[in-house]
Design an enzyme around this catalytic site. Sequence first.
Site, PDB file in Angstrom:
ATOM      1  N   ASP A   1       0.855  -1.186   0.000  1.00  0.00           N
ATOM      2  CA  ASP A   1       0.000   0.000   0.000  1.00  0.00           C
ATOM      3  C   ASP A   1       0.891   1.234   0.000  1.00  0.00           C
ATOM      4  O   ASP A   1       2.015   1.205   0.502  1.00  0.00           O
ATOM      5  CB  ASP A   1      -0.900   0.000   1.247  1.00  0.00           C
ATOM      6  CG  ASP A   1      -2.166   0.820   1.047  1.00  0.00           C
ATOM      7  OD1 ASP A   1      -3.260   0.234   0.997  1.00  0.00           O
ATOM      8  OD2 ASP A   1      -2.058   2.067   0.947  1.00  0.00           O
TER       9      ASP A   1
ATOM     10  N   CYS B   1     -20.018   0.831  -0.658  1.00  0.00           N
ATOM     11  CA  CYS B   1     -20.193   0.378  -2.045  1.00  0.00           C
ATOM     12  C   CYS B   1     -21.583   0.512  -2.650  1.00  0.00           C
ATOM     13  O   CYS B   1     -21.685   0.795  -3.845  1.00  0.00           O
ATOM     14  CB  CYS B   1     -19.730  -1.066  -2.161  1.00  0.00           C
ATOM     15  SG  CYS B   1     -17.959  -1.195  -1.882  1.00  0.00           S
TER      16      CYS B   1
HETATM   17  N1  LIG Z   1     -15.256  -2.625   1.524  1.00  0.00           N
HETATM   18  C1  LIG Z   1     -15.899  -3.677   1.063  1.00  0.00           C
HETATM   19  O1  LIG Z   1     -16.595  -4.356   1.805  1.00  0.00           O
HETATM   20  C2  LIG Z   1     -15.797  -4.066  -0.370  1.00  0.00           C
HETATM   21  C3  LIG Z   1     -15.129  -3.271  -1.292  1.00  0.00           C
HETATM   22  N2  LIG Z   1     -15.033  -3.660  -2.610  1.00  0.00           N
HETATM   23  C4  LIG Z   1     -14.270  -2.865  -3.578  1.00  0.00           C
HETATM   24  O2  LIG Z   1     -12.874  -3.070  -3.333  1.00  0.00           O
HETATM   25  C5  LIG Z   1     -12.126  -1.887  -3.617  1.00  0.00           C
HETATM   26  C6  LIG Z   1     -11.325  -1.499  -2.388  1.00  0.00           C
HETATM   27  O3  LIG Z   1     -12.225  -1.238  -1.341  1.00  0.00           O
HETATM   28  P1  LIG Z   1     -11.732  -1.128   0.163  1.00  0.00           P
HETATM   29  O4  LIG Z   1     -10.749  -2.195   0.464  1.00  0.00           O
HETATM   30  O5  LIG Z   1     -12.956  -1.022   0.981  1.00  0.00           O
HETATM   31  O6  LIG Z   1     -10.983   0.297   0.111  1.00  0.00           O
HETATM   32  P2  LIG Z   1      -9.935   0.866   1.150  1.00  0.00           P
HETATM   33  O7  LIG Z   1      -9.962   2.344   1.008  1.00  0.00           O
HETATM   34  O8  LIG Z   1     -10.133   0.266   2.487  1.00  0.00           O
HETATM   35  O9  LIG Z   1      -8.517   0.316   0.597  1.00  0.00           O
HETATM   36  C7  LIG Z   1      -7.921   0.724  -0.590  1.00  0.00           C
HETATM   37  C8  LIG Z   1      -6.416   0.888  -0.337  1.00  0.00           C
HETATM   38  O10 LIG Z   1      -5.760   1.101  -1.588  1.00  0.00           O
HETATM   39  C9  LIG Z   1      -4.622   1.942  -1.341  1.00  0.00           C
HETATM   40  N3  LIG Z   1      -4.168   2.506  -2.609  1.00  0.00           N
HETATM   41  C10 LIG Z   1      -4.817   3.372  -3.425  1.00  0.00           C
HETATM   42  N4  LIG Z   1      -4.079   3.602  -4.535  1.00  0.00           N
HETATM   43  C11 LIG Z   1      -2.946   2.851  -4.414  1.00  0.00           C
HETATM   44  C12 LIG Z   1      -1.808   2.652  -5.256  1.00  0.00           C
HETATM   45  N5  LIG Z   1      -1.697   3.258  -6.442  1.00  0.00           N
HETATM   46  N6  LIG Z   1      -0.833   1.820  -4.819  1.00  0.00           N
HETATM   47  C13 LIG Z   1      -0.941   1.200  -3.618  1.00  0.00           C
HETATM   48  N7  LIG Z   1      -2.007   1.336  -2.797  1.00  0.00           N
HETATM   49  C14 LIG Z   1      -2.989   2.151  -3.193  1.00  0.00           C
HETATM   50  C15 LIG Z   1      -5.160   2.963  -0.352  1.00  0.00           C
HETATM   51  O11 LIG Z   1      -4.131   3.613   0.343  1.00  0.00           O
HETATM   52  C16 LIG Z   1      -6.060   2.087   0.537  1.00  0.00           C
HETATM   53  O12 LIG Z   1      -5.381   1.637   1.696  1.00  0.00           O
HETATM   54  C17 LIG Z   1     -13.151  -0.842  -4.049  1.00  0.00           C
HETATM   55  O13 LIG Z   1     -13.222  -0.873  -5.452  1.00  0.00           O
HETATM   56  C18 LIG Z   1     -14.454  -1.358  -3.479  1.00  0.00           C
HETATM   57  O14 LIG Z   1     -15.549  -0.955  -4.257  1.00  0.00           O
HETATM   58  C19 LIG Z   1     -15.565  -4.840  -3.035  1.00  0.00           C
HETATM   59  C20 LIG Z   1     -16.230  -5.671  -2.165  1.00  0.00           C
HETATM   60  C21 LIG Z   1     -16.391  -5.363  -0.768  1.00  0.00           C
HETATM   61  O1  LIG Z   2     -19.330  -4.503  -2.526  1.00  0.00           O
HETATM   62  C1  LIG Z   2     -19.353  -4.386  -1.312  1.00  0.00           C
HETATM   63  O2  LIG Z   2     -18.766  -3.496  -0.688  1.00  0.00           O
HETATM   64  C2  LIG Z   2     -20.175  -5.288  -0.458  1.00  0.00           C
HETATM   65  O3  LIG Z   2     -21.401  -4.563  -0.168  1.00  0.00           O
HETATM   66  C3  LIG Z   2     -22.280  -5.235   0.710  1.00  0.00           C
HETATM   67  O4  LIG Z   2     -21.655  -5.501   1.946  1.00  0.00           O
HETATM   68  P1  LIG Z   2     -21.551  -4.405   3.103  1.00  0.00           P
HETATM   69  O5  LIG Z   2     -21.818  -3.052   2.549  1.00  0.00           O
HETATM   70  O6  LIG Z   2     -20.257  -4.628   3.779  1.00  0.00           O
HETATM   71  O7  LIG Z   2     -22.688  -4.780   4.160  1.00  0.00           O
HETATM   72  P2  LIG Z   2     -24.227  -5.239   4.021  1.00  0.00           P
HETATM   73  O8  LIG Z   2     -24.462  -6.284   5.014  1.00  0.00           O
HETATM   74  O9  LIG Z   2     -24.587  -5.538   2.637  1.00  0.00           O
HETATM   75  O10 LIG Z   2     -25.014  -3.955   4.507  1.00  0.00           O
HETATM   76  C4  LIG Z   2     -25.052  -2.775   3.719  1.00  0.00           C
HETATM   77  C5  LIG Z   2     -26.004  -1.787   4.354  1.00  0.00           C
HETATM   78  O11 LIG Z   2     -27.354  -2.219   4.207  1.00  0.00           O
HETATM   79  C6  LIG Z   2     -28.004  -2.215   5.459  1.00  0.00           C
HETATM   80  N1  LIG Z   2     -29.027  -3.301   5.473  1.00  0.00           N
HETATM   81  C7  LIG Z   2     -28.659  -4.562   5.166  1.00  0.00           C
HETATM   82  C8  LIG Z   2     -29.612  -5.563   5.144  1.00  0.00           C
HETATM   83  C9  LIG Z   2     -30.942  -5.273   5.425  1.00  0.00           C
HETATM   84  O12 LIG Z   2     -31.853  -6.137   5.415  1.00  0.00           O
HETATM   85  N2  LIG Z   2     -31.280  -3.990   5.729  1.00  0.00           N
HETATM   86  C10 LIG Z   2     -30.338  -2.983   5.751  1.00  0.00           C
HETATM   87  O13 LIG Z   2     -30.681  -1.816   6.004  1.00  0.00           O
HETATM   88  C11 LIG Z   2     -26.894  -2.417   6.479  1.00  0.00           C
HETATM   89  O14 LIG Z   2     -27.266  -1.981   7.750  1.00  0.00           O
HETATM   90  C12 LIG Z   2     -25.807  -1.582   5.859  1.00  0.00           C
HETATM   91  O15 LIG Z   2     -25.969  -0.226   6.177  1.00  0.00           O
HETATM   92  C13 LIG Z   2     -22.678  -6.577   0.098  1.00  0.00           C
HETATM   93  O16 LIG Z   2     -23.515  -7.283   1.012  1.00  0.00           O
HETATM   94  C14 LIG Z   2     -21.442  -7.408  -0.231  1.00  0.00           C
HETATM   95  O17 LIG Z   2     -21.827  -8.612  -0.885  1.00  0.00           O
HETATM   96  C15 LIG Z   2     -20.522  -6.600  -1.135  1.00  0.00           C
HETATM   97  O18 LIG Z   2     -19.329  -7.317  -1.394  1.00  0.00           O
END
Ligand SMILES: NC(=O)C1=CN([C@@H]2O[C@H](COP(=O)(O)OP(=O)(O)OC[C@H]3O[C@@H](n4cnc5c(N)ncnc54)[C@H](O)[C@@H]3O)[C@@H](O)[C@H]2O)C=CC1
Ligand SMILES: O=C(O)[C@H]1O[C@H](OP(=O)(O)OP(=O)(O)OC[C@H]2O[C@@H](n3ccc(=O)[nH]c3=O)[C@H](O)[C@@H]2O)[C@H](O)[C@@H](O)[C@@H]1O
EC number: 1.1.1.22
Length: 480
Positions: free
Chosen positions: A33, A272
């Site tokens: 990172d 997201c």
């Molecule tokens: N948070 C979640 O639950 C989920 C997120 N995603 C997707 O995954 C991606 C990442 O999300 P998060 O992990 O939540 O974001 P995050 O903000 O927690 O992590 C991203 C990291 O990438 C680093 N970064 C950015 N540009 C960089 C570069 N050029 N070189 C090295 N490091 C770099 C940042 O410093 C940061 O620590 C997004 O596209 C998001 O939409 C997908 C599924 C679940």
């Molecule tokens: O792309 C992503 O970032 C992720 O987004 C969501 O995961 P997340 O946002 O971590 O959590 P969720 O459990 O989906 O909840 C999302 C929001 O919806 C709300 N929620 C969820 C379920 C429900 O029945 N009602 C409701 O209001 C939760 O409180 C929360 O604010 C999806 O569930 C994941 O599959 C996906 O990978």
Amino acid sequence: MVKICCIGAGYVGGPTMAVIALKCPSIEVAVVDISVSRITAWNSDHLPIYEPGLEDVVMQRRGKNLFFSTDVEKHVSEADIIFVSVNTPTKTQGLGAGKAADLTYWESAARMIADVSKSNKIVVEKSTVPVKTAEAIEKILTHNSKGIDFQILSNPEFLAEGTAIQDLFNPDRVLIGGRETPEGQKAIQALKDVYAHWVPEDQILTTNLWSAELSKLAANAFLAQRISSVNAMSALCEATGADVAQVAHAVGKDTRIGPKFLNASVGFGGSCFQKDILNLVYICECNGLPEVANYWKQVIKVNDYQKNRFVNRVVSSMFNTVSGKKIAVLGFAFKKDTGDTRETPAIDVCKGLLGDKAHLSIYDPQVTEDQIQRDLSMKKFDWDHPIHLQPVSPTSVKQVSVVWDAYEATKDAHGICILTEWDEFKSLDYQKIFDNMQKPAFVFDGRNIVNMDKLREIGFIVYSIGKPLDSWLKDMPAVA
Ligand SMILES: NC(=O)C1=CN([C@@H]2O[C@H](COP(=O)(O)OP(=O)(O)OC[C@H]3O[C@@H](n4cnc5c(N)ncnc54)[C@H](O)[C@@H]3O)[C@@H](O)[C@H]2O)C=CC1
Ligand SMILES: O=C(O)[C@H]1O[C@H](OP(=O)(O)OP(=O)(O)OC[C@H]2O[C@@H](n3ccc(=O)[nH]c3=O)[C@H](O)[C@@H]2O)[C@H](O)[C@@H](O)[C@@H]1O
């Protein structure tokens, strides 16, 4: 030994790589990172994110086959498979502002991969990206390739925060999209071999690149749509005397609909859902599909409506003003079991109450005062940029105090807003809380977790999303 490098040590990169390292001891995994503070935290006893079960996995593998480093170029150049899990925020300026995905961080990662690579690489899109991003990435990589073969795969992540480790251990499916060429198929197989260490073969789906990219946006849109559907019903329940929990239960019993993800709430949050739907809307508009774009836009509109409706309920119930009144906010994270506040509905609700000059006393078991102050003073969409690019010390909002105890937060308060469904809020001593509050004492439950009857017996005026209204509230309709 196969070497994996993951660029981006965030909520996705950290947990996914830790689980790969645990399940595949023969693979060396480096998570890199540009944020020095994030990497320092991953190498310390205080991991940068709170996620049940994560610490145990990291401690088992860190220093063995799991490494966290800021030496991005070294690990990228040595890796066979490079996951890219960097931020893909919503654009705030220029073409597509407010909707399109900002691929600045992705593009800079791709250019760096092209610059430092000396051997063939499989580059995996782990971040959620617009459909056809792989084509753009391919162009960046091959234009600078010096004869190196880059295979691009799309392997979107479906974990949810708060249950990330369970989700990674037992995924509903792993999705891998790649080119339909022999080289593309070989790359798919190489990634399949990694997941096959613990995921049953029939749960690893392979598709073309565009299907994999779009499936991720589609899955999040469908999930968010269910919440907006039940939240839309919650408004109608309040107007008619139906109970949204009973309606959701009856509807969910239909096996074609299913019971999950039908909990009415103050609105969905998280990093997201909104971002990905806005991105989907933009892609539809760019492809000349305004009707499809408007269909999905409505999911966001209903979510905004739900948050406004909640604020209006609070204000209208309390004699149409909260000016100078102390409101206790219980819960600030976007859901329980996480300290993540990205796009939490609490931000909009708190801003709405502050707009009516309330004094807020906020308690969340996992969110720090600094984070809450940042969230309340940051501009929309700014949160989704790497930490070191965000404002260092935002001006703090004076009418907000952050405390470390629910009893402290509610002392002398006029009303309580429950904005996150933390388990501990279910078992608070509400009699004690009532005794220490101003009267009439209100509870506004944005997560439907309290026992309304019990609280009403104590003397509270209770509002719970989508539930039959207290007689007090019936005469004070909330206008959104
Ligand atoms: N948070 C979640 O639950 C989920 C997120 N995603 C997707 O995954 C991606 C990442 O999300 P998060 O992990 O939540 O974001 P995050 O903000 O927690 O992590 C991203 C990291 O990438 C680093 N970064 C950015 N540009 C960089 C570069 N050029 N070189 C090295 N490091 C770099 C940042 O410093 C940061 O620590 C997004 O596209 C998001 O939409 C997908 C599924 C679940
Ligand atoms: O792309 C992503 O970032 C992720 O987004 C969501 O995961 P997340 O946002 O971590 O959590 P969720 O459990 O989906 O909840 C999302 C929001 O919806 C709300 N929620 C969820 C379920 C429900 O029945 N009602 C409701 O209001 C939760 O409180 C929360 O604010 C999806 O569930 C994941 O599959 C996906 O990978």
